[in-house]
Write a protein that holds these residues in place. Structure first.
Motif, PDB file in Angstrom:
ATOM      1  N   SER A 116      89.059  11.844  25.642  1.00  0.00           N
ATOM      2  CA  SER A 116      89.562  13.147  25.236  1.00  0.00           C
ATOM      3  C   SER A 116      89.861  14.046  26.426  1.00  0.00           C
ATOM      4  O   SER A 116      90.648  14.977  26.309  1.00  0.00           O
ATOM      5  N   GLU A 117      89.242  13.766  27.568  1.00  0.00           N
ATOM      6  CA  GLU A 117      89.456  14.629  28.725  1.00  0.00           C
ATOM      7  C   GLU A 117      89.164  13.867  30.004  1.00  0.00           C
ATOM      8  O   GLU A 117      88.215  13.083  30.079  1.00  0.00           O
ATOM      9  N   SER A 120      94.369  15.858  29.042  1.00  0.00           N
ATOM     10  CA  SER A 120      93.876  16.539  27.845  1.00  0.00           C
ATOM     11  C   SER A 120      94.789  16.181  26.692  1.00  0.00           C
ATOM     12  O   SER A 120      95.923  15.735  26.892  1.00  0.00           O
ATOM     13  N   HIS A 121      94.302  16.373  25.473  1.00  0.00           N
ATOM     14  CA  HIS A 121      95.122  16.096  24.293  1.00  0.00           C
ATOM     15  C   HIS A 121      95.792  17.397  23.855  1.00  0.00           C
ATOM     16  O   HIS A 121      95.123  18.388  23.562  1.00  0.00           O
ATOM     17  N   GLN A 122      97.122  17.375  23.837  1.00  0.00           N
ATOM     18  CA  GLN A 122      97.906  18.560  23.537  1.00  0.00           C
ATOM     19  C   GLN A 122      98.729  18.324  22.276  1.00  0.00           C
ATOM     20  O   GLN A 122      99.532  17.389  22.205  1.00  0.00           O
ATOM     21  N   GLY A 135      94.455  16.084  35.719  1.00  0.00           N
ATOM     22  CA  GLY A 135      93.705  16.123  34.481  1.00  0.00           C
ATOM     23  C   GLY A 135      94.422  15.436  33.341  1.00  0.00           C
ATOM     24  O   GLY A 135      95.636  15.205  33.383  1.00  0.00           O
ATOM     25  N   ASP A 142      89.071  15.024  34.215  1.00  0.00           N
ATOM     26  CA  ASP A 142      89.215  16.128  35.166  1.00  0.00           C
ATOM     27  C   ASP A 142      88.881  15.600  36.553  1.00  0.00           C
ATOM     28  O   ASP A 142      87.713  15.349  36.872  1.00  0.00           O
ATOM     29  N   PRO A 181      97.766  12.622  24.462  1.00  0.00           N
ATOM     30  CA  PRO A 181      97.270  12.692  25.845  1.00  0.00           C
ATOM     31  C   PRO A 181      98.347  13.164  26.810  1.00  0.00           C
ATOM     32  O   PRO A 181      99.445  12.618  26.849  1.00  0.00           O
TER      33      PRO A 181
END
Length: 703
Positions: A678-679, A596-598, A594, A681, A603
């Motif tokens: 943005s994501e 995701s933005h953390q 995956g 998966d 990213p």
């Protein structure tokens, strides 16, 4: 090769160049809010500021007060702009600093230190608005320290202590206090940067500055959150190359700690597991205990590099040997067998009933005799010794003073590091002698073991870790349209993955039962049918995935069932058809990949056990690009995937190399277009037997 690595869009291109002399050793200072009204906090702060700054060599410290002509007999000015010479640093002791900061900016002041609170840490719209206004002022040529800070940056430090010094960075004034008290243990302090809310000057700025000072041997930091994860990584990389370890106590592991951090400085602490991964990537040493952090920093300042994890352990009792040996095993230190010639030397020095392998037990018998020094020398001379560890069990005159004398001599002789542990609450002359000589000193067995491991890892990282700027060279690829925001369905998501060389299972999209039957008949073996929709992230939960379908009739029935189920359970979902794909039956493991933005790193790539149990098992590891193949393999090894791919319980070994390659291809996607996505998966990515590769059987991308 570029000077700075690939970076997410809209992030700083590199570390700032700052004229630090105007802050650390200013010539002209204005103290706004200075007063001589007895009993007021501002009077104490003004006097403290003036005393400290003059001691540092400031030529003039001007009080600024709206009504007073003098403060403590020193001529005062109504405003900063009225000060008749350029101001290097303005110290603001006032509650409403924004108007004065604008005046300072207009007057050409180089730095401002803002004591006032009432900004982002309030967690209110009013506080956030004030923080934004302050940030706009700090976006100009004037640098701002704080708000919500103090005068710790001008703290006076002891001179004449051995070795190099620590530099302290803290997002709390009081939590920095026990760190600087390392002076009592013989560890000098070079400087202390109290960051406050970091509206401008941040963690990365000070790490980069301190790493370049020859007198600094380690940086110790208390951190609630990072203003910018990218500059933090660049600064940590600079420190690693300079040989200056960065030791961080990072709070926010729990929701309670994170909530307190937001209330204290307004920092968002971020995903703790992601921070762990980034620290590992950047060579940052994370510690939980402030005493261990101080003692480890002191060991770095006072010790030659620890070149490996092989420890020669010399103890005064068998119990201590057993305890410390367990800790060494727990924290990854080796206790290698001694060379035969070393064992012979020890046997000639110690009674036959004592243990003379590693650990070596002197029983205290030889400690106060000449044999005690000879035992330590034999262990230092052994070719398998990287570091000598000698716990001192209690302040027993005749024992502790003798071994202290020997350890001090061996420390001065070198070249291998000597580490001592003082476990007694009595800190007598022997303890003082160890501190004064700069022998790396810990006050618990665990602290010593953790510290030695940190030193060994840091020096290994410095030799072997690739520069952050060279771990990846990304070439922009031809990708599907990423300008239209929203969720992409499985077919469109697969197109993006294929563009970066990630294997995606071939499939057909059908819109009738007859077409489903035809597609299934063209596949040798069972097929999978699943709904195609950008609105359905968890199709299995809704019964919209049917596996093990064999033959045209079964495919036709499966198609009708999926369409009917979608209409019943997800009537608002946009159904673009049904996907028909060959069913992979030889998977060794189902993996989740995956993106995701953390906060604050941007990213971030996640790898973990996949399939329908992914959320239940929550077995994941993280990496923030850019990283290298070694970190990709580490990510896999942090999860149960590594065990499964190794041939769990007699099963076939999985294609680990193909999985690592796929992680790195997703890594290239992130560096290239991560700011647009943005994501991502990919679940599951099926890892097939060794040599047969991997294949993504489902994916979802959010643009």
């Amino acid at each position: 090769m570029p000077d700075t690595p690939p970076r997410p869009a809209d992030r700083p291109t590199g570390l700032r160049t700052i004229a630090w002399q105007h802050l650390f050793t200013p010539e002209v200072v204005a103290v706004v809010g200075a007063t001589d009204t007895e009993g007021s906090p501002q009077a104490y702060q003004w006097r403290q500021a003036r005393e400290r700054l003059l001691a540092l060599g400031a030529r003039a410290v001007h009080p600024v007060h709206p009504t007073k002509d003098t403060v403590d007999g020193v001529p005062a000015y109504r405003t900063v702009s009225a000060v008749p010479e350029p101001v290097d640093t303005a110290v603001l002791l006032i509650r409403e600093p924004l108007p004065v900061l604008r005046e300072c900016l207009a007057a050409g002041t180089r730095f401002a230190i803002v004591f006032a609170s009432g900004f982002a840490e309030l967690g209110t719209e009013q506080g956030d608005r004030a923080q934004r206004q302050l940030a706009r002022i700090a976006n100009g040529p004037m640098r701002v320290l704080g708000p919500n800070t103090n005068l710790n940056i001008y703290e006076p430090w002891a001179e004449g202590l051995p070795g190099r010094k620590i530099a302290v960075i803290s997002q709390s004034g009081n939590i920095g206090r026990p760190i600087v008290q390392a002076e009592a243990l013989g560890v000098g302090v070079a400087s202390w940067a109290p960051l406050g809310n970091e509206v401008d000057l941040e963690f990365a700025d000070f790490v980069a500055e301190f790493a370049g000072r020859p007198e600094v041997g380690a940086i110790v930091a208390y951190v609630e959150g990072f203003k910018d994860g990218w500059t933090m990584r660049l600064a940590a990389d600079r420190a690693l190359r300079a040989g200056v370890p960065v030791i961080v106590i990072k709070v926010g592991r729990t929701e309670q700690g994170a909530a307190m951090a937001r209330a204290h400085t307004g920092h968002l602490t971020g995903n703790d597991a992601v921070h762990d991964a980034v620290f590992r990537q950047a060579g940052v040493i994370r510690m939980e205990d402030i005493d261990e952090a101080i003692e480890t920093a002191g060991a770095f300042c006072h010790s030659a590099p620890v070149t490996g994890r092989r420890v020669a352990l010399c103890v005064m009792s068998g119990g201590t040997g057993s305890h410390v040996a367990d800790l060494c095993g727990q924290y990854g230190l080796e206790l290698p067998p001694l060379a035969p010639e070393t064992s012979q030397r020890l046997r000639s020095l110690l009674p036959g009933y004592l243990h003379v392998d590693n650990p070596v037990d002197t029983g205290g018998v030889a400690t106060s005799r000449p044999e005690g020094r000879a035992v330590l020398e034999a262990l230092m001379d052994d070719p398998a010794t990287d570091v000598l560890l000698a716990p001192i069990n209690g302040a027993f005159p005749g024992l502790s003073d003798a071994i202290t004398r020997d350890l001090v001599d061996l420390h001065r002789r070198g070249p291998k590091p000597v580490v001592a542990v003082w476990t007694s609450p009595v800190r007598d002359e022997s303890h003082q002698a160890l501190c004064a000589a700069g022998v790396p000193l810990f006050h618990s067995f665990r602290g010593a073991v953790v510290g030695i491991r940190a030193m060994a890892d840091f020096h290994t990282d410095r030799r072997t870790r690739p520069r952050i700027a060279t771990v990846s060279t990304v070439r922009r690829r031809t990708t599907p349209d990423l300008t239209r925001p929203g969720i992409r369905d499985e077919r469109e998501s697969g197109e993006l993955l294929r563009a970066y060389g990630i294997p995606v299972l071939p499939s057909q999209v059908v819109t009738s039962a007859g077409a489903a039957a035809k597609a299934a008949s063209e596949v040798d073996g069972p097929v999978v049918l699943k709904a195609l929709s950008p609105d359905l992230a968890h199709k299995s939960d809704l019964g919209l995935v049917i596996t093990g379908v064999t033959g045209a009739d079964a495919a036709r029935a499966a198609y009708d069932r999926i369409v009917a189920t979608a209409a019943e359970r997800a009537p608002a979902a946009r159904l673009g058809g049904v996907v028909v794909a060959r069913q992979v039956t030889d998977a060794v493991a189902e993996v989740l990949l995956g993106v995701s933005h953390q906060h604050p790193f941007g990213p971030t790539i996640t790898v973990g056990l996949g399939g329908v149990l992914a959320e239940l098992v929550a077995d994941t590891a993280f990496g923030v690009p850019p990283f290298d193949e070694e970190h990709a393999r580490w990510m896999v090894g942090q999860t149960r995937i590594g065990t499964l791919l190794g041939g769990f319980r007699g099963g076939p070994a999985g294609d680990l190399d193909a999985l690592v390659t796929t992680i790195l291809r997703l890594h290239d996607l992130v560096l290239d277009v991560g700011h647009l996505v943005s994501e991502v998966d990919v679940n599951p990515l099926l890892v097939r037997p060794k040599g047969l590769g991997v294949v993504a059987v489902d994916a979802l991308v959010v643009v």
